[in-house]
Every structure is written in C-alpha cells, then in structure tokens.
Write an enzyme that holds these catalytic residues in place. Structure first.
Site, PDB file in Angstrom:
ATOM      1  N   GLU A 130       0.907  -1.305  -0.022  1.00  0.00           N
ATOM      2  CA  GLU A 130       0.030  -0.092  -0.029  1.00  0.00           C
ATOM      3  C   GLU A 130       0.801   1.173   0.004  1.00  0.00           C
ATOM      4  O   GLU A 130       0.623   2.217  -0.618  1.00  0.00           O
ATOM      5  CB  GLU A 130      -0.837   0.054   1.151  1.00  0.00           C
ATOM      6  CG  GLU A 130      -1.999  -1.325   1.168  1.00  0.00           C
ATOM      7  CD  GLU A 130      -2.728  -1.435  -0.192  1.00  0.00           C
ATOM      8  OE1 GLU A 130      -2.828  -0.204  -0.672  1.00  0.00           O
ATOM      9  OE2 GLU A 130      -3.170  -2.487  -0.191  1.00  0.00           O
TER      10      GLU A 130
ATOM     11  N   HIS B 214       3.388   6.162  -5.521  1.00  0.00           N
ATOM     12  CA  HIS B 214       3.073   6.328  -7.008  1.00  0.00           C
ATOM     13  C   HIS B 214       2.196   7.780  -7.144  1.00  0.00           C
ATOM     14  O   HIS B 214       2.447   8.475  -7.802  1.00  0.00           O
ATOM     15  CB  HIS B 214       2.382   5.374  -7.392  1.00  0.00           C
ATOM     16  CG  HIS B 214       2.193   5.271  -8.767  1.00  0.00           C
ATOM     17  ND1 HIS B 214       1.413   4.420  -9.524  1.00  0.00           N
ATOM     18  CD2 HIS B 214       2.679   5.867  -9.692  1.00  0.00           C
ATOM     19  CE1 HIS B 214       1.715   4.544 -10.749  1.00  0.00           C
ATOM     20  NE2 HIS B 214       2.599   5.550 -10.993  1.00  0.00           N
TER      21      HIS B 214
END
Length: 708
Positions: free
Chosen positions: A488, A494
């Site tokens: 996660e 990202h």
C-alpha cells in the site's frame, strides 16, 4: 461557519464534518460544476487549455475532493446515518459525471482542441489528458443517439447503486457474526495476543469469555492456529458464506435485512453487458480493456493460461505434500478447506523449524514503520516524519499523518496512516487519494502560481495493540502484514512522488489499470532482503524500553527465505483462478441464460484449481474487487503488473555493489516510473526504466518456478 466540505484551503477537516454538511455541500458543488459547464458550452471562442480544460478541471476537482472525503469516511467510519446519506447522494454524483461524459458540445470542443494548432504546443501531460478525455467521451456514450444516451445514463446510476449495496451487504454480513466462547479449552493453539484481543472485545460488551469476529485479525489466527477443528469449521463456514443466501438474514443478530449479494451480481453482469452492447462492443471485458495495457480478452486469457500451465504442477506438488503430511504426522486423512491454513502452518513449522507466530514477535509496529520509511528515504533521498500540528483533524484516534520532505526541506507530500481493523471499517488494505498534485493559480483572481501538495490515505486492517500482563504492547505484524504495508505504501508513493503538474495524469491518475500495481508490488520485494529486515526488526520483548535491541536472527531470516515459496504454486493458481473467473464472467458469460456466476466459478475450478472448496462456499458474494470496486474484467492486473514489478526489481538485484537499496536505481525508478504518473503509456515508462520490454523470467524466479 463555512461548511467544512467546501473548505479547500488545506487538509480535510474530519473533526468538523457532520452528516448534515454532506448534502448541502454536494448540491452546491454540483450546481457550481453545471454552471461552469453551461458557461463553457455557450462560449463561442476557440477552445484552449486555459478557457476550456482548466475551468472544468477546477470545478470537478472541488467536487471530487469533497465527495472523496465522504466516500473515505463511509469506508473507514461507516454508520447507518452516514451510509444513508452517502447512498442518497451517490446517484447524483454518478449522474453528473455520466452527463458530462455524454455532452456532445463538450465532446466537440475537445475534438476541436485536439485538431488545433495549440495542441501541438502543449506539453506531453496535457496532450495525454486530451487524448484520454476523447477516449472517455466515447466510452461514456457521447456518440450515442438521445434515446440510447438516456438508457446508458440509467445503467451507470444503477450500477453505482448496486456496487455500493454490494459493499454494504458484505460489511454488514461481516459485522453481524460474533462467536462467543466461554470454554478456554476451545482456544488451544491460538496465539496469546489474538486471545487477549478476543477477551477485550468481550469486555467491551460486558460479556464473559471471549468473542471472535470475521475481521481478519480475529479470523486468521483461528484458521491458522486453533487446534479445535470444529471451531475452525464454524469460522470458515461463516466467512465463506458472507453476503449469501446461506447467511441472509443474519440469525444471530435478528437482522431481518436481506444481505444476499447473489441477485446483485446477476443484475450487475446483465447491466454491464447491456452497457457494452450500447457502446458497440461485444462484451464488457472489451470496454474495460479500452483503458488498459492489454488489448483483448483473448490476450489476457492466453496470458493467464500460460501462467496456469506453469503454476499447476507446483500447486499439485504443494497439495500432495500437504495431504501426505496431514495423514502421516497429524492423523488427518481428509483435509478440508478449514484445515488448509492450520495444516500448512504445521507443515511449515516441521519443514523450516519456525512458525509465523515466532516471526511476528520481531515485527512490532514501532520498528516496522521506521524501517520501511528508511528504505524509501535511502532510495529516493527524501525524509518522512510524523506531522504533529495541533490543528490536524483525524477521523479516529489511531490514525496518524506523515509529511514527506525533499533534500531542501520542501514539502513533497503527506499521507494518513490507518492501520488497525475495527467495526465500521471495510476489510483489506487500500490506498486512495485525498488531494492530487497540480499547479494552481497564476493569472486572474487566484494570484501567484503554486504547487498543490498531494495527500494520500493508506488503510490496512491489522491487529491493534493489546495489553498483556497489564502492560501495553505495540501492535505486532505478521510478515504478510508487513508485505501488505509495503504494497500500500508503494501505491502511496506513486501518488505522492509524482512530478506531473496537471491533474488528469498526476500520480495514479491516467495510469493504465493493469499497470497501477507496478509500484506497489515492486515495494513488496524489499520485505525479503536481509539488509532491510536486519534494520527494521526488533523482538517485542527486547525493545529499547525493555533494555534490549535484538533484531531478527540471521538463521531465522534464512529459514523465512527458504520458506518464501512455500506453497507458491497453490497461491499463484488461486489468484489465476480468480482472474480467469473475472475475465470469463465479463467476456463470454451470458447472464440470465440458466447459469449463475457461482456455477461458472465451479467450472473454472474444475479446469484449473487443485483445491475445490466445499459446495456451500460462496466466494463471488464477497468478491468486492470486481463487484464493489474498480477491478471488473481487470483482476488479472495483479499478475500482469507482477511481471512488470518483478522485472523492474531485478535491476536492483543486479546492483554491482550487491545492495538492493540502491539510490542510483531508486532515482531512476522515481524519474521514469513514479514521477511521470499517467503522462505517458505505462509500457513506455517501463522501457525507459528497464531499457527493454518486460520479461516473465523474474516473476517465475521470484516464485521458485524458474527452470533448473
């Protein structure tokens, strides 16, 4: 006082948000959005980025941020009143975006902008946004005649409502089951911390004994460690029949609400097929793949078939070993589904001389979090620190907020961390965006330009800290929990480390769905490195406040490494089974023609699986990825992206110094993968990073399936 959902000056004001704020805020934002669209639609000027795209982006971002806060609270702090308000507003939000996607005047203006001289001068990110928008107009029904547009809009609204109800049913069905145990003999084998957590649940209800639930921190220890076979069977039956006709209504609570997801599944499949046919596609899988790296259902099915062929011999070997061990060492001739995790743990202990419970003692939260942060700090030259400002508002006392800063001390991003399972919070782990990076301001009334700092939500469902022998202990994570946390956090990075300044392709926005798991699965690999685990583990009984500082022993780590691919064949084949079910369901399955989704899954299992669950198992009814999330005809993405992530990580494994936490490779990964977000095709980004197209070799090697 300003409605907190209309305050976009900073972080969300969770402590100030009340149920009565939601509908008025959304009504105003929807009206503002429609007013903006009306003004733009009536503007005779040639559409440009500034007079056309930017105003739409601004209006929709405000709506998205407000609705995102409501959706987030609905997922992590669900109450009957919040759910009712959320579900009442969901059709209005769905209708707004569906109408937007069908607006012929806007579609025409986007086409004019695409064919204009200005387009040629736009940067790569803005060009990609316009191309994506044109594609999404077509997928949103903009080219349909009026009567079909109306039906398309009805389908979108109904699918949205059905998906929300699917998740509600699953959450309620999970919450409704409680097993009350008063005989301590039935707890044999269950770890002390899980038993203590069950005791604390009972104490909160002023009840004697112990209470267990279907939430992962309560359910998994029973399945893996409980010696009492009948207890494992009871829990397995309850878990595998959630939100099905078998457990609806819930007898133990007197809940008369129908929680069966079976009719919802059939209706969603029917509507998705109708939507695809309206758009001129043969099946919904083709609609789904229009925004992904894979091009056709056949390409995906061939990919999964190739993986299944490679994995099945290993899965058959795993199952043979499991059954043989159960018969010879445990006197268990028939291994049932509720025995699998229990026997597997005993086999692991016998073969590798360690248990997951032993490993867990070396992964207290107080060591794992700083250790994970050090990995990314060293990879990317950033700093992560907890935000301590008094005005920060959180939705639960367990939640923490962290800041990411650059070398110059500049704020790069922020993320909320919500680690523990609790009632009212949906299961699993996930990342979501709260605020996205973009350049704001400039000309006009907004004043000087600035960069909007991205913010993410990171959510898990781990066991919370407990009190043992009167002393508070930090939360202990299994190694699988640690892998989930890294996964996660990879999604979060990202979103947070993007350098793109245009919202539509900033961070995770605009990234092909079957590539979005690349950064998350990439991060998982570090959980198997000695140089990482050596520095992020401390035995819970030797933490600094206990006078020691003992990290995980090297020999235990080597045992973990030897066991890394323990039952990897079974695990991979299970994921392939789910991915095949999803793709066939949306590619060549005909809903309403006499066969149910469950029957399709049974057929796929007969062809692919080596373990066939009992007849009462109702897995589709809890498959929220494809019925309550965004993975319909996209569950294969986990394996598709794992090819990319394993191959990307192999560059770090090839480091000349033999050190995988390599800042040089990290800078390259940031620049070519994380920084560019969705501003270019994922395959182009991968090739820019790796220097070639992806290969499957690293994936097979990581799973112990490479040719000798």
């Amino acid at each position: 006082m300003m409605n907190p959902l209309l305050d976009f000056s900073g972080l969300p004001r969770f402590a100030d948000i009340r149920i009565e704020h939601i509908t008025p805020a959304l009504k105003q934002l929807l009206a503002d959005g429609r007013n903006t669209i009306d003004r733009i639609r009536d503007d005779d000027a040639m559409p440009t980025w500034q007079n056309f795209v930017q105003p739409i982006t601004d209006a929709n971002e405000r709506l998205s941020r407000a609705w995102g806060q409501v959706s987030h609270l609905n997922a992590v702090a669900n109450t009957p009143a919040l759910r009712e308000t959320y579900n009442a507003n969901l059709p209005l939000i769905t209708q707004y975006y569906a109408e937007l996607a069908q607006d012929p005047a806007l579609f025409e203006k986007f086409k004019q902008l695409r064919n204009s001289q200005e387009f040629e001068g736009l940067n790569q990110a803005r060009k990609k946004i316009i191309e994506n928008d044109l594609r999404d107009f077509r997928l949103g029904g903009a080219e349909l005649p009026p009567e079909k547009k109306k039906r398309f809009l009805q389908i979108q609204e109904e699918l949205s409502a059905l998906g929300s109800r699917f998740n509600d049913n699953l959450l309620d069905s999970t919450n409704n089951f409680v097993l009350h145990i008063q005989n301590a003999d039935e707890l044999s084998g269950i770890p002390d911390d899980a038993v203590q957590a069950a005791r604390e649940i009972a104490e909160k209800d002023n009840a004697p004994g112990w209470k267990f639930t279907l939430h992962a921190p309560s359910y998994m220890p029973i399945m893996q460690y409980a010696d009492h076979r009948a207890l494992r069977e009871t829990m397995y039956r309850a878990y595998s029949t959630r939100a099905s006709e078998i457990r609806s209504p819930a007898p133990q609570t007197g809940n008369a609400v129908d929680l069966d997801n079976t009719p919802l599944i059939a209706k969603m499949l029917e509507l998705r097929k109708e939507e695809a046919q309206l758009l001129g596609f043969d099946c919904y899988a083709e609609v789904s793949l229009a925004t992904k790296m894979a091009s056709t259902p056949k390409q995906v099915l061939d990919f999964l078939g190739e993986l299944a062929a490679k994995a099945k011999p290993y899965a058959e070997r795993d199952l043979k070993e499991l059954r043989q061990f159960a018969a010879e060492k445990m006197g268990l001739e028939n291994v049932e589904s509720w025995d699998l995790a229990y026997v597997s743990e005993k086999l692991r202990l016998d073969r590798y001389a360690f248990s997951e419970q032993e490993v867990k003692q070396y992964f207290p939260e107080t060591s794992v979090l700083p250790g994970m942060f050090r990995v990314v700090e060293n990879l990317y030259g950033i700093t992560i620190a907890r935000a301590e400002a008094a005005d920060i508002q959180l939705w639960h006392t367990d939640v923490k907020l962290f800041n990411i800063t650059g070398i110059q001390g500049n704020l790069i991003g922020r993320f909320y961390l919500d680690l523990y399972a609790r009632p009212g919070k949906r299961g699993g782990g996930w990342m979501d965006d709260a605020i996205s990076r973009r350049r704001i301001g400039g000309s006009g009334i907004q004043g000087e330009e600035s960069i909007q700092v991205p913010v993410a939500y990171l959510n898990c469902n781990f066991s919370a800290p407990v009190h043992l022998d009167g002393q508070a202990r930090p939360a202990l994570f299994t190694h699988d929990d640690v892998i989930t946390l890294f996964h996660e956090f990879g999604h979060g990075l990202h979103h947070l480390l993007t350098q793109v300044e245009d919202l539509g392709v900033s961070g995770i926005h605009g990234v092909e769905w079957d590539a979005v798991e690349l950064p998350s699965q990439f991060m998982e690999n570090f959980c198997w490195e000695w140089e990482v685990l050596r520095d992020m583990t401390r035995h819970v009984d030797s933490l600094p406040y206990s006078g020691g500082n003992q990290s995980i022993p090297r020999d235990l780590f080597e045992k973990m490494l030897a066991a890394k691919n323990f039952q990897s064949g079974l695990q991979m084949l299970r994921q392939i089974e789910f991915a095949l079910f999803d793709m066939h369901l949306h590619a060549d399955f005909s809903p309403g023609e006499g066969k149910t989704a469950q029957q399709l899954l049974d057929e796929i299992r007969e062809q692919v699986a080596v373990i066939i669950p009992p007849e009462f198992n109702r897995f589709p009814n809890s498959f929220s990825h494809i019925f309550g999330g965004g993975y319909a005809a996209g569950y294969y993405s986990y394996k598709w992206a794992e090819v990319l992530s394993a191959d990307a990580y192999s560059l770090f494994e090839e480091s000349p110094a033999g050190v995988v936490v390599n800042p040089e490779a990290g800078a390259r990964f940031w620049n070519e993968i994380l920084a560019v977000g969705g501003s270019r095709a994922a395959l182009e980004s991968f090739i820019a990073f790796r220097g070639r197209e992806p290969k499957i070799d690293a994936l097979l090697r990581h799973h112990g399936m490479a040719p000798a």
